[in-house]
Each structure stands twice: as structure tokens, then as C-alpha cells.
Motif scaffolding. Sequence first.
Motif, PDB file in Angstrom:
ATOM      1  N   ALA B  72       0.842  -1.207   0.000  1.00 14.34           N
ATOM      2  CA  ALA B  72       0.000   0.000   0.000  1.00 14.34           C
ATOM      3  C   ALA B  72       0.877   1.256   0.000  1.00 14.34           C
ATOM      4  CB  ALA B  72      -0.942  -0.006   1.201  1.00 14.34           C
ATOM      5  N   HIS B  73       1.976   1.248   0.731  1.00 11.59           N
ATOM      6  CA  HIS B  73       2.867   2.420   0.765  1.00 11.59           C
ATOM      7  C   HIS B  73       3.457   2.707  -0.609  1.00 11.59           C
ATOM      8  CE1 HIS B  73       3.831   1.400   5.244  1.00 11.59           C
ATOM      9  NE2 HIS B  73       2.574   1.673   5.034  1.00 11.59           N
ATOM     10  N   HIS B  74       3.513   1.668  -1.436  1.00 12.21           N
ATOM     11  CA  HIS B  74       4.083   1.854  -2.768  1.00 12.21           C
ATOM     12  C   HIS B  74       3.010   2.166  -3.807  1.00 12.21           C
ATOM     13  CE1 HIS B  74       7.595   0.143  -0.798  1.00 12.21           C
ATOM     14  NE2 HIS B  74       8.304   0.572  -1.809  1.00 12.21           N
ATOM     15  N   GLY B  75       1.786   2.340  -3.363  1.00  9.95           N
ATOM     16  CA  GLY B  75       0.735   2.702  -4.293  1.00  9.95           C
ATOM     17  C   GLY B  75       0.125   1.513  -5.022  1.00  9.95           C
ATOM     18  N   ILE B  76       0.501   0.287  -4.640  1.00  9.36           N
ATOM     19  CA  ILE B  76      -0.133  -0.892  -5.226  1.00  9.36           C
ATOM     20  C   ILE B  76      -1.594  -0.929  -4.778  1.00  9.36           C
ATOM     21  CG2 ILE B  76      -0.151  -3.435  -5.225  1.00  9.36           C
ATOM     22  CD1 ILE B  76       2.175  -2.195  -6.776  1.00  9.36           C
ATOM     23  N   ALA B  77      -2.485  -1.258  -5.699  1.00 13.82           N
ATOM     24  CA  ALA B  77      -3.909  -1.339  -5.361  1.00 13.82           C
ATOM     25  C   ALA B  77      -4.127  -2.569  -4.488  1.00 13.82           C
ATOM     26  CB  ALA B  77      -4.751  -1.409  -6.635  1.00 13.82           C
ATOM     27  N   SER B  78      -4.044  -2.366  -3.181  1.00 13.08           N
ATOM     28  CA  SER B  78      -4.273  -3.427  -2.209  1.00 13.08           C
ATOM     29  C   SER B  78      -4.698  -2.764  -0.911  1.00 13.08           C
ATOM     30  CB  SER B  78      -3.002  -4.256  -2.001  1.00 13.08           C
ATOM     31  OG  SER B  78      -1.921  -3.417  -1.652  1.00 13.08           O
ATOM     32  N   ALA B  79      -5.298  -3.548  -0.040  1.00 11.74           N
ATOM     33  CA  ALA B  79      -5.852  -2.965   1.181  1.00 11.74           C
ATOM     34  C   ALA B  79      -4.740  -2.438   2.076  1.00 11.74           C
ATOM     35  CB  ALA B  79      -6.666  -4.023   1.918  1.00 11.74           C
ATOM     36  N   ALA B  80      -4.929  -1.223   2.599  1.00 16.31           N
ATOM     37  CA  ALA B  80      -3.932  -0.622   3.484  1.00 16.31           C
ATOM     38  C   ALA B  80      -4.311  -0.916   4.934  1.00 16.31           C
ATOM     39  CB  ALA B  80      -3.863   0.887   3.261  1.00 16.31           C
ATOM     40  N   PRO B  81      -3.453  -1.632   5.671  1.00 19.86           N
ATOM     41  CA  PRO B  81      -3.740  -1.886   7.089  1.00 19.86           C
ATOM     42  C   PRO B  81      -3.771  -0.571   7.879  1.00 19.86           C
ATOM     43  CG  PRO B  81      -1.958  -3.292   6.305  1.00 19.86           C
ATOM     44  CD  PRO B  81      -2.200  -2.256   5.252  1.00 19.86           C
ATOM     45  N   ILE B  82      -4.647  -0.523   8.863  1.00 24.71           N
ATOM     46  CA  ILE B  82      -4.767   0.673   9.696  1.00 24.71           C
ATOM     47  C   ILE B  82      -4.263   0.339  11.098  1.00 24.71           C
ATOM     48  CG2 ILE B  82      -6.409   2.305  10.707  1.00 24.71           C
ATOM     49  CD1 ILE B  82      -8.056   1.852   8.119  1.00 24.71           C
ATOM     50  N   ALA B  83      -3.346   1.178  11.586  1.00 21.08           N
ATOM     51  CA  ALA B  83      -2.741   0.945  12.905  1.00 21.08           C
ATOM     52  C   ALA B  83      -3.624   1.536  14.004  1.00 21.08           C
ATOM     53  CB  ALA B  83      -1.355   1.570  12.959  1.00 21.08           C
ATOM     54  N   ASN B  84      -3.607   0.886  15.164  1.00 23.00           N
ATOM     55  CA  ASN B  84      -4.330   1.438  16.316  1.00 23.00           C
ATOM     56  C   ASN B  84      -3.445   2.461  17.037  1.00 23.00           C
ATOM     57  OD1 ASN B  84      -2.496   0.000  17.881  1.00 23.00           O
ATOM     58  ND2 ASN B  84      -3.892  -1.720  18.223  1.00 23.00           N
ATOM     59  N   PHE B  85      -3.975   3.023  18.129  1.00 23.46           N
ATOM     60  CA  PHE B  85      -3.235   4.083  18.821  1.00 23.46           C
ATOM     61  C   PHE B  85      -1.951   3.565  19.472  1.00 23.46           C
ATOM     62  CE2 PHE B  85      -7.451   6.465  19.143  1.00 23.46           C
ATOM     63  CZ  PHE B  85      -7.124   7.320  18.101  1.00 23.46           C
ATOM     64  N   ASP B  86      -1.824   2.253  19.631  1.00 26.36           N
ATOM     65  CA  ASP B  86      -0.556   1.684  20.099  1.00 26.36           C
ATOM     66  C   ASP B  86       0.404   1.448  18.937  1.00 26.36           C
ATOM     67  OD1 ASP B  86      -1.388   1.616  22.728  1.00 26.36           O
ATOM     68  OD2 ASP B  86      -2.259  -0.389  22.533  1.00 26.36           O
ATOM     69  N   ASP B  87       0.016   1.907  17.733  1.00 31.87           N
ATOM     70  CA  ASP B  87       0.842   1.788  16.539  1.00 31.87           C
ATOM     71  C   ASP B  87       0.975   0.328  16.083  1.00 31.87           C
ATOM     72  OD1 ASP B  87       1.987   3.288  14.570  1.00 31.87           O
ATOM     73  OD2 ASP B  87       3.989   3.299  15.428  1.00 31.87           O
ATOM     74  N   GLN B  88      -0.021  -0.470  16.359  1.00 32.29           N
ATOM     75  CA  GLN B  88      -0.026  -1.873  15.959  1.00 32.29           C
ATOM     76  C   GLN B  88      -1.111  -2.101  14.904  1.00 32.29           C
ATOM     77  OE1 GLN B  88       2.174  -4.169  17.267  1.00 32.29           O
ATOM     78  NE2 GLN B  88       3.064  -2.360  18.232  1.00 32.29           N
ATOM     79  N   TYR B  89      -0.759  -2.873  13.872  1.00 29.18           N
ATOM     80  CA  TYR B  89      -1.770  -3.247  12.881  1.00 29.18           C
ATOM     81  C   TYR B  89      -2.648  -4.395  13.407  1.00 29.18           C
ATOM     82  CZ  TYR B  89       0.804  -0.572   9.333  1.00 29.18           C
ATOM     83  OH  TYR B  89       1.410   0.427   8.613  1.00 29.18           O
ATOM     84  N   ILE B  90      -2.032  -5.277  14.166  1.00 28.50           N
ATOM     85  CA  ILE B  90      -2.773  -6.440  14.655  1.00 28.50           C
ATOM     86  C   ILE B  90      -3.306  -6.148  16.053  1.00 28.50           C
ATOM     87  CG2 ILE B  90      -2.612  -8.887  15.241  1.00 28.50           C
ATOM     88  CD1 ILE B  90      -0.222  -8.948  13.164  1.00 28.50           C
ATOM     89  N   ASP B  91      -4.608  -6.312  16.206  1.00 30.74           N
ATOM     90  CA  ASP B  91      -5.245  -6.100  17.504  1.00 30.74           C
ATOM     91  C   ASP B  91      -5.996  -7.390  17.849  1.00 30.74           C
ATOM     92  OD1 ASP B  91      -6.809  -4.985  19.711  1.00 30.74           O
ATOM     93  OD2 ASP B  91      -6.382  -3.012  18.865  1.00 30.74           O
TER      94      ASP B  91
END
Lengths: 313, 313
Positions: B72-91
Motif C-alpha cells: 500500500a505504501h508503494h501505491g499498489i492497489a491493495s488494502a492498506a492496514p490501519i494501525a491502532n493508537f498503540d501503533d499496531q496493525y494487529i489487535d
Amino acid sequence: MSVFTTVTPEDLAPFLKRYAIGTLVELKGIAAGITNTNYFVTTTHGRYVLTLFETLQAEELPFYVNLLAHLAHHGIASAAPIANFDDQYIDTLNGRPTLLVNCLPGRVVDSPNAQQCAQVGEMLAQMHLAAQSYSGRMDNPRGLAWWTATAESVYDQMPAAEVQQLREQLALQAQTDYSHLPAGIVHADLFRDNALLDGDKVGGFIDFYYACNDVLLYDVAITLNDWCVTEDGDIDAQRARAFLAAYQSVRPLTVEEKAAWPLMLRAAALRFWASRLLDFHKPAAGELTFAKDPGHFQRVLSKHQARTDFWLG
Amino acid sequence: MSVFTTVTPEDLAPFLKRYAIGTLVELKGIAAGITNTNYFVTTTHGRYVLTLFETLQAEELPFYVNLLAHLAHHGIASAAPIANFDDQYIDTLNGRPTLLVNCLPGRVVDSPNAQQCAQVGEMLAQMHLAAQSYSGRMDNPRGLAWWTATAESVYDQMPAAEVQQLREQLALQAQTDYSHLPAGIVHADLFRDNALLDGDKVGGFIDFYYACNDVLLYDVAITLNDWCVTEDGDIDAQRARAFLAAYQSVRPLTVEEKAAWPLMLRAAALRFWASRLLDFHKPAAGELTFAKDPGHFQRVLSKHQARTDFWLG
């Protein structure tokens, strides 16, 4: 105008080959902005904004660029930097450091309604929370010391009554301690022209190049002073209440912040009164933009000095 | 169905308070998908997809989640993970590891045209290039050894002629060395139902949970075998040429890859013939989905065995 460095499609084609965003369809200069060169870049994949930094140097950019990336990763409505195949956000084109970001939806709204002010307030609070985990640090280059020095440089060109008001208010701020208030990354310039609204939603906050570490309440005050202002420098109570309630729905102000709020509103007005005085009386050489009226923020400040209700109740 | 773990709005409200994406407006289970629980989560800020991982464990997830973020950071059409307030993608929610991503535009297209195949080919090549700088590593768990073991487990339930074909083709692959070909991260399952098309553009590649390190040409073959296939298992030459030309406009195949291409097409068909044989003859306990016809990939393989033109010219 804001195209200081010209970019041609022929310049851009090899540059785009370092990115995964397709090939060029259209290239168009952006008129807004006064310090960087900006282009809309439409490719086979979508629409992007290319910035060529004219004054910031490559070593200063990581703080801002990584902040944008951090906020975008957290779902904050802000431009997401796009990395090149070397995994770098910052590249170079025509001798300038560059940044490529996705194009945000929405447009600048000059006369926001209460609902739009509420959305901005809510997103601002989310931004303050999301940025708590950002590791970059940047002192505020436009703090009290700068306001004071700037005022000193223009007193001799101001009416006596305004000099007295400015001196007194700066002295009052110098005696005020905000260091116990919640701090973090602030946008520090979230005026109406630095946010895109997509209907009643925030399409994106833009222009983070004044962002720095400071007291969060200062950002709230700067934002309110612009979004909720009336033409005569007063604050529209309905918009202000909507803005503050939405902000506090995400991050309730502490008792200490509420106590500091009336003076913080004045501090935020002082910041822009000072910078507008400078732009008006000492325009930068070659500056083509029209200096904005410094009197606007003098009036905002005066209204705050006379105010008794600060929309927190 | 794909909601194995139920999530209620009451479960979700405190979860969303750990993210900067606003408050819940609507929550809706997603029917597609067979291994994870997926929900559409609409908030005051926008639309997101929440995945609860049912089989992957938390320690296996970083490879996939960081890959999504990297792309996603490279602009590839794919889902961008969203980080929580602890800066973690996995919750975590309701006892499951979770991932929250933005909602991608577009829809699954069953009968793509040549232009759509070209867009997929181009994006696949961009993805291969963008992933070259990804630091995560994952061996392919579905390689030749797996095909061979899988075939062994089902030979006794197959007609003799098909057993002979499968044995011979596996033996041929075992004698073939692909190790000199360009390698990197491959999606390894980029079928039509794992891409969203937004008109003629790629809205997004999805379902990266077979992604791994392997030979890039293998991914090209897997993708072509599905996107350009006809109902009888043959390949539509027009779509295949459009797909390959677009892929090569970004990443031209090397001489070695072109030489390996005919056998790689067979390898990609073998991979899915094997897995479909397994699903058909040895369905997992409690599996509610209908096993897909293994004969389809036997026919794709047979057509490749008889083929003389491979659309590279």
C-alpha cells in the motif's frame, strides 16, 4: 503562483518508472501554495500530487514525510506518501527533493457550517491521538520567542495603541506556564485552506509543514480561531460549540486545559497577528502573494480579551 | 459462509476507540471467504473491512500484514492496514487476532475482457517490483513437494489415465530447475475472485494469505491460467497476449523466463489440480463450501501440454 520549478512530461516519465503507480496520463501545475511547487499527476492508476520542495532541505524532510505516513497508516484523513522502488518516500526531480502522495477527495470550504466544524474538530482530536505514537520530534519554530522578536521588529511601524496591546498580551503569555498541559504533534496551521471537505466529511488535512511538538490545546485554539471566526473577528458560538464538543468526544479536555483555554485562544491569535505583521511590514524579497490583513488577528485577539463565555459549558 | 466469530456493535465500539477512524455507523458480515471472518465496518469516517483470523496465529500474521502495508505504501492497489493508537496493525477482538483495512473500490469480475486482463498484468508486475524491497520472508508451503505428496494421497481415487498424466507431469517438474529465474514475493493465488476491478482499472488485489517467496514467473502463470481461461480449460489468446504485454511493459521477461514459460504454465496448473483433488477427495472436516471441479485444471494442463504458441511473440 506555486510552480517555481517546471516539470515536463518528459522529465516525469523516467521518474515515474521508479514508482508502482502506472504511466503518465496528465500533468498539471497547482496554483495554490506559496513555498513549494505542486503538480497534479494523473496516471493510468489514479491521481496523485507531486511536491518539489523549494526551501526545505532533504535532511529536514523526514520529520514531515514520516509524520504524513504515520498519520495515513492510522486512517487519519491526510495525504499518504508513496514510496519508490528503493523504498524511499523522498526522491529527486529537476534538482529538488520530491514527495509523491495520493490525491485527497474534497475541496476547501470558505464558509463552513457547524457540522463541518464538528468533523474538523473530531478529526483533529483523532490526529492528536494517532500522533502520540509518532517518534519524530520538531521544536516549534514559531513559539513565544519568535512572536516577541517579530513584534519587536515591527513596533516602529504600528499605531501606539496596537503596540501597547501587543506588548501587554505578549507579557501576559510570557508569564503563563502551559508546560503541564498534554503535548504532542500539532498541525499548527489548520486553517480552512489547509483542509479539504468532502461534503460534511473531512477529505483530508494538508500542508503539514508547520507541524511540530507543542501543547495540543494550542492546535485546538489555532483551528477554532479560523474555522469558527466571523468576518469582524468574533467567534460564532454555534460553530465553536460544535467544534469543541466533537473534539472532546474523542479527547476530552483536562481540567488544566479548560483553565488554560481562555489565554490559549489569545496565544493562538497572537501567533498569527505577529506573522501577518511581519508579512505586511517586511515582505520577503520577491514575494508575489498579497500580505493578509494583520488587523484581522488583532480583532480576534481583542474579542478574546473581552470574552467571558468560551463555549466549554 | 464466512462469519465464524460473531461481532456485535457492542463488541466493536470499545475496539474502535483504539483507532482514529471515527465511530460505528453500520456493521455487516461478508459472505465471501472461507477461512477468516470478515465484516464491513462503516464509521463516521468511511468504510473499512475488519478481519478476524480464524486459523492463522498472531505470530504468523506480521509477514502478511506488513506485506500489505508495504504494498500500500508503494501505491499498489491493495488494502492498506490501519494501525491502532498503540501503533499496531494487529489487535484482538472476541479472542481472535484482527486486522482493519480500508475498503477497496470495485467488484469481482467473472468474465474479464482483454483490457481488464492487461490492467491486472500491469499491476501484478508493479506488485512484483514494489515487493522487491520487502524484508519479510515466507517459504512457499504449496510447492512441488506438496503437490507430489497431495497427489500420492489421492491416486487411489483417480482414473488410471489421469494418474498417469499427473505422475508424468510431476516427474517432469521435478526434473526442471527454476532456481535461476527472478524471484521475490508472489501472491500465488491471484484468481479472478481475489481482485476487485473498478471499471477497467484494478481497484485492488485481495487475500494475500498464500503470498510467499517464489519465482515471479510462477505468479504470472497462476494468474494467466485463471484470468485468460475459457470454459473448456483452454486459454483465450487475445486476453493472454494483452495480459503478458502489459506485464512486460513494466517488467520484461528475461530470456531464461521465456524459455521456462511453457513448463511454468503447466506447473501453475498442477498446483491447483493437486489442491482441488485434495478438496474433492479429502474435504476438511466441517467444510461447508462446495469443492471446485479438479477436472478444470486437468484440462488446463492438458491444453498446455498440447500447446505450441505461448503468446510471447
